[in-house]
Design a protein around this motif. Structure first.
Motif, PDB file in Angstrom:
ATOM      1  N   ARG A 161      24.450-124.212  26.210  1.00 25.20           N
ATOM      2  CA  ARG A 161      25.562-124.912  25.573  1.00 25.20           C
ATOM      3  C   ARG A 161      25.113-126.100  24.729  1.00 25.20           C
ATOM      4  O   ARG A 161      25.895-127.016  24.461  1.00 25.20           O
ATOM      5  N   GLN A 162      23.871-126.078  24.265  1.00 20.63           N
ATOM      6  CA  GLN A 162      23.333-127.203  23.515  1.00 20.63           C
ATOM      7  C   GLN A 162      23.702-127.167  22.036  1.00 20.63           C
ATOM      8  O   GLN A 162      23.558-128.176  21.344  1.00 20.63           O
ATOM      9  N   THR A 163      24.139-126.015  21.537  1.00 23.62           N
ATOM     10  CA  THR A 163      24.498-125.922  20.126  1.00 23.62           C
ATOM     11  C   THR A 163      26.003-125.725  19.937  1.00 23.62           C
ATOM     12  O   THR A 163      26.448-125.333  18.851  1.00 23.62           O
ATOM     13  N   GLU A 164      26.793-125.997  20.949  1.00 23.42           N
ATOM     14  CA  GLU A 164      28.241-125.876  20.807  1.00 23.42           C
ATOM     15  C   GLU A 164      28.778-126.918  19.829  1.00 23.42           C
ATOM     16  O   GLU A 164      28.323-128.055  19.804  1.00 23.42           O
ATOM     17  N   VAL A 165      29.758-126.495  19.045  1.00 24.98           N
ATOM     18  CA  VAL A 165      30.564-127.415  18.258  1.00 24.98           C
ATOM     19  C   VAL A 165      31.974-127.377  18.845  1.00 24.98           C
ATOM     20  O   VAL A 165      32.268-126.594  19.741  1.00 24.98           O
ATOM     21  N   LEU A 166      32.860-128.223  18.341  1.00 23.30           N
ATOM     22  CA  LEU A 166      34.169-128.357  18.968  1.00 23.30           C
ATOM     23  C   LEU A 166      34.972-127.058  18.931  1.00 23.30           C
ATOM     24  O   LEU A 166      35.679-126.735  19.892  1.00 23.30           O
ATOM     25  N   ALA A 167      34.884-126.304  17.842  1.00 23.34           N
ATOM     26  CA  ALA A 167      35.623-125.049  17.770  1.00 23.34           C
ATOM     27  C   ALA A 167      35.116-124.044  18.795  1.00 23.34           C
ATOM     28  O   ALA A 167      35.907-123.299  19.394  1.00 23.34           O
ATOM     29  N   VAL A 168      33.811-124.011  19.029  1.00 21.18           N
ATOM     30  CA  VAL A 168      33.247-123.121  20.050  1.00 21.18           C
ATOM     31  C   VAL A 168      33.637-123.602  21.436  1.00 21.18           C
ATOM     32  O   VAL A 168      33.960-122.799  22.326  1.00 21.18           O
ATOM     33  N   TYR A 169      33.632-124.917  21.660  1.00 18.28           N
ATOM     34  CA  TYR A 169      34.069-125.483  22.934  1.00 18.28           C
ATOM     35  C   TYR A 169      35.514-125.097  23.219  1.00 18.28           C
ATOM     36  O   TYR A 169      35.865-124.708  24.344  1.00 18.28           O
ATOM     37  N   LEU A 170      36.363-125.185  22.204  1.00 19.67           N
ATOM     38  CA  LEU A 170      37.768-124.805  22.361  1.00 19.67           C
ATOM     39  C   LEU A 170      37.892-123.324  22.702  1.00 19.67           C
ATOM     40  O   LEU A 170      38.640-122.943  23.609  1.00 19.67           O
ATOM     41  N   TYR A 171      37.159-122.474  21.985  1.00 21.35           N
ATOM     42  CA  TYR A 171      37.234-121.034  22.214  1.00 21.35           C
ATOM     43  C   TYR A 171      36.794-120.680  23.635  1.00 21.35           C
ATOM     44  O   TYR A 171      37.446-119.870  24.312  1.00 21.35           O
ATOM     45  N   LYS A 172      35.711-121.293  24.087  1.00 21.52           N
ATOM     46  CA  LYS A 172      35.232-120.999  25.441  1.00 21.52           C
ATOM     47  C   LYS A 172      36.207-121.501  26.500  1.00 21.52           C
ATOM     48  O   LYS A 172      36.420-120.840  27.529  1.00 21.52           O
ATOM     49  N   SER A 173      36.801-122.664  26.256  1.00 19.18           N
ATOM     50  CA  SER A 173      37.776-123.191  27.211  1.00 19.18           C
ATOM     51  C   SER A 173      38.940-122.229  27.388  1.00 19.18           C
ATOM     52  O   SER A 173      39.426-122.011  28.504  1.00 19.18           O
ATOM     53  N   ALA A 174      39.384-121.630  26.275  1.00 18.59           N
ATOM     54  CA  ALA A 174      40.550-120.749  26.332  1.00 18.59           C
ATOM     55  C   ALA A 174      40.207-119.353  26.823  1.00 18.59           C
ATOM     56  O   ALA A 174      40.899-118.821  27.701  1.00 18.59           O
ATOM     57  N   PHE A 175      39.139-118.753  26.315  1.00 14.08           N
ATOM     58  CA  PHE A 175      38.909-117.329  26.537  1.00 14.08           C
ATOM     59  C   PHE A 175      37.722-117.009  27.445  1.00 14.08           C
ATOM     60  O   PHE A 175      37.575-115.868  27.858  1.00 14.08           O
ATOM     61  N   TRP A 222      44.082-130.655  19.857  1.00 13.58           N
ATOM     62  CA  TRP A 222      44.698-131.881  19.358  1.00 13.58           C
ATOM     63  C   TRP A 222      43.674-132.999  19.199  1.00 13.58           C
ATOM     64  O   TRP A 222      43.828-133.864  18.338  1.00 13.58           O
ATOM     65  N   ALA A 223      42.631-132.981  19.998  1.00 19.79           N
ATOM     66  CA  ALA A 223      41.541-133.939  19.782  1.00 19.79           C
ATOM     67  C   ALA A 223      40.879-133.689  18.428  1.00 19.79           C
ATOM     68  O   ALA A 223      40.537-134.637  17.705  1.00 19.79           O
ATOM     69  N   MET A 224      40.729-132.410  18.053  1.00 15.97           N
ATOM     70  CA  MET A 224      40.171-132.079  16.745  1.00 15.97           C
ATOM     71  C   MET A 224      41.099-132.533  15.620  1.00 15.97           C
ATOM     72  O   MET A 224      40.634-133.009  14.573  1.00 15.97           O
ATOM     73  N   VAL A 225      42.410-132.388  15.825  1.00 20.73           N
ATOM     74  CA  VAL A 225      43.364-132.838  14.815  1.00 20.73           C
ATOM     75  C   VAL A 225      43.255-134.348  14.600  1.00 20.73           C
ATOM     76  O   VAL A 225      43.219-134.837  13.465  1.00 20.73           O
ATOM     77  N   ILE A 226      43.184-135.085  15.715  1.00 21.12           N
ATOM     78  CA  ILE A 226      43.094-136.551  15.620  1.00 21.12           C
ATOM     79  C   ILE A 226      41.797-136.971  14.932  1.00 21.12           C
ATOM     80  O   ILE A 226      41.790-137.850  14.059  1.00 21.12           O
ATOM     81  N   LEU A 227      40.686-136.328  15.302  1.00 19.59           N
ATOM     82  CA  LEU A 227      39.412-136.660  14.676  1.00 19.59           C
ATOM     83  C   LEU A 227      39.425-136.315  13.188  1.00 19.59           C
ATOM     84  O   LEU A 227      38.870-137.054  12.365  1.00 19.59           O
ATOM     85  N   SER A 228      40.058-135.192  12.831  1.00 19.97           N
ATOM     86  CA  SER A 228      40.167-134.822  11.415  1.00 19.97           C
ATOM     87  C   SER A 228      40.954-135.863  10.630  1.00 19.97           C
ATOM     88  O   SER A 228      40.586-136.233   9.511  1.00 19.97           O
ATOM     89  N   LEU A 229      42.046-136.348  11.224  1.00 17.64           N
ATOM     90  CA  LEU A 229      42.846-137.371  10.557  1.00 17.64           C
ATOM     91  C   LEU A 229      42.059-138.668  10.400  1.00 17.64           C
ATOM     92  O   LEU A 229      42.156-139.337   9.359  1.00 17.64           O
ATOM     93  N   LEU A 230      41.284-139.030  11.410  1.00 16.82           N
ATOM     94  CA  LEU A 230      40.474-140.243  11.323  1.00 16.82           C
ATOM     95  C   LEU A 230      39.436-140.133  10.213  1.00 16.82           C
ATOM     96  O   LEU A 230      39.153-141.103   9.501  1.00 16.82           O
ATOM     97  N   ILE A 231      38.870-138.931  10.061  1.00 17.08           N
ATOM     98  CA  ILE A 231      37.884-138.720   9.007  1.00 17.08           C
ATOM     99  C   ILE A 231      38.546-138.726   7.635  1.00 17.08           C
ATOM    100  O   ILE A 231      38.028-139.293   6.664  1.00 17.08           O
ATOM    101  N   ALA A 232      39.727-138.101   7.549  1.00 10.84           N
ATOM    102  CA  ALA A 232      40.378-137.938   6.250  1.00 10.84           C
ATOM    103  C   ALA A 232      41.019-139.223   5.749  1.00 10.84           C
ATOM    104  O   ALA A 232      41.125-139.423   4.527  1.00 10.84           O
TER     105      ALA A 232
END
Length: 290
Positions: A237-251, A264-274
């Motif tokens: 799990r050393q190369t996981e990114v947030l989308a992969v973490y989300l996918y594994k959590s769900a499926f 929603w953590a990804m949404v908040i981080l995206s807004l902070l970046i944007a």
């Protein structure tokens, strides 16, 4: 007058309805689900902020966040540098311009899945074409199957190769719209190529650059296919990114509440970046233009 003022709302209502049905309502549902414990075969039960507490205490989440930060920033700014360099190069020559542009846009016509599988086979340790070429030149192979840093570097190179045409198109088309008289005046004043770029080209291209950065940050932040097909988040799990973490959590772990909290953590981080880019775009395009 009242009927006339209602026309814009009527014309945009189909798009607004589609946005509400496919974006707003699912987003609200995911937000509600993030405050619940949910899995296959069980009804969601309200747990408050427990999913967010679990998320913040999970070292794998922070590892995925750090990997996402590194990959996204590397991809976005490497793409921007290449797009600016290619734009300046193309504007300085008239020979084979159409052929070069066609070659630059070819990666964007390739499916992400096809591109990842192609690179995966090319850099397969020991048997891949690229790996054999490196060893024949006396260079070490890219050990992406065992070295997390090298795997992330390969992900970055793959993403840059596939998405640099998008950034290039935005920057190049903006450069085509700049008046040539400005460059003639700069030459008359004795400005060399570097001074013309720093004092004329880049300041005028800044709104387009900000738009390219904003879109690429949003798209790159959701990077999934490259990592999932190449390493599936491994090794360990050393190369996981947030989308992969989300996918594994769900499926993989059947924890839909934690996956929703991750979303929603990804949404908040995206807004902070944007937000900084949106503020700078607003200042450059509207405030400074008055």
């Amino acid at each position: 007058m009242r009927r006339l003022s209602a026309i814009p709302f009527l014309l945009t209502s189909p798009a607004n309805v589609l946005t509400g049905v496919f974006i707003v309502i699912p987003a609200i549902y995911v937000l509600v689900l993030s405050f619940s414990a949910s899995s296959y075969g069980t009804a969601p039960t309200f747990v408050g902020l427990a999913n967010y507490a679990t998320l913040l205490s999970d070292p794998y989440f922070w590892r995925a966040s750090w990997n996402t930060f590194i990959v996204v920033n590397a991809v976005v700014y490497i793409e921007l540098a290449l797009a600016l360099g290619l734009t300046v190069l193309l504007m300085s020559t008239r020979h084979f311009r159409r052929t070069i542009i066609t070659l630059l846009l070819l990666p964007y016509a390739v499916s992400e899945v096809v591109g990842v599988l192609m690179v995966k086979f090319m850099f397969d340790p020991g048997v891949g074409m690229a790996s054999r070429a490196l060893t024949s030149l006396g260079l070490p192979e890219i050990a992406w199957t065992t070295q997390p840093n090298q795997a992330l570097a390969l992900v970055i190179l793959l993403s840059v190769w596939h998405h640099v045409p998008f950034t290039f198109l935005i920057v190049y088309t903006a450069r085509l719209s700049l008046p040539g008289e400005l460059y003639e005046a700069a030459r008359v004043d004795g400005a060399n190529a570097w001074r013309r770029f720093t004092n004329v080209t880049f300041p005028l291209l800044l709104p387009a650059v900000l738009i390219a950065l904003l879109f690429r940050y949003i798209f790159a932040f959701r990077i999934f296919v490259e990592v999932w097909l190449l390493t599936r988040g491994g090794p360990a799990r050393q190369t996981e990114v947030l989308a992969v973490y989300l996918y594994k959590s769900a499926f993989s772990y059947d924890d839909f509440g934690l996956a929703a909290a991750t979303a929603w953590a990804m949404v908040i981080l995206s807004l902070l970046i944007a937000t900084p880019y949106l503020r700078l775009m607003y200042k450059r395009m509207f405030v400074d233009a008055r």
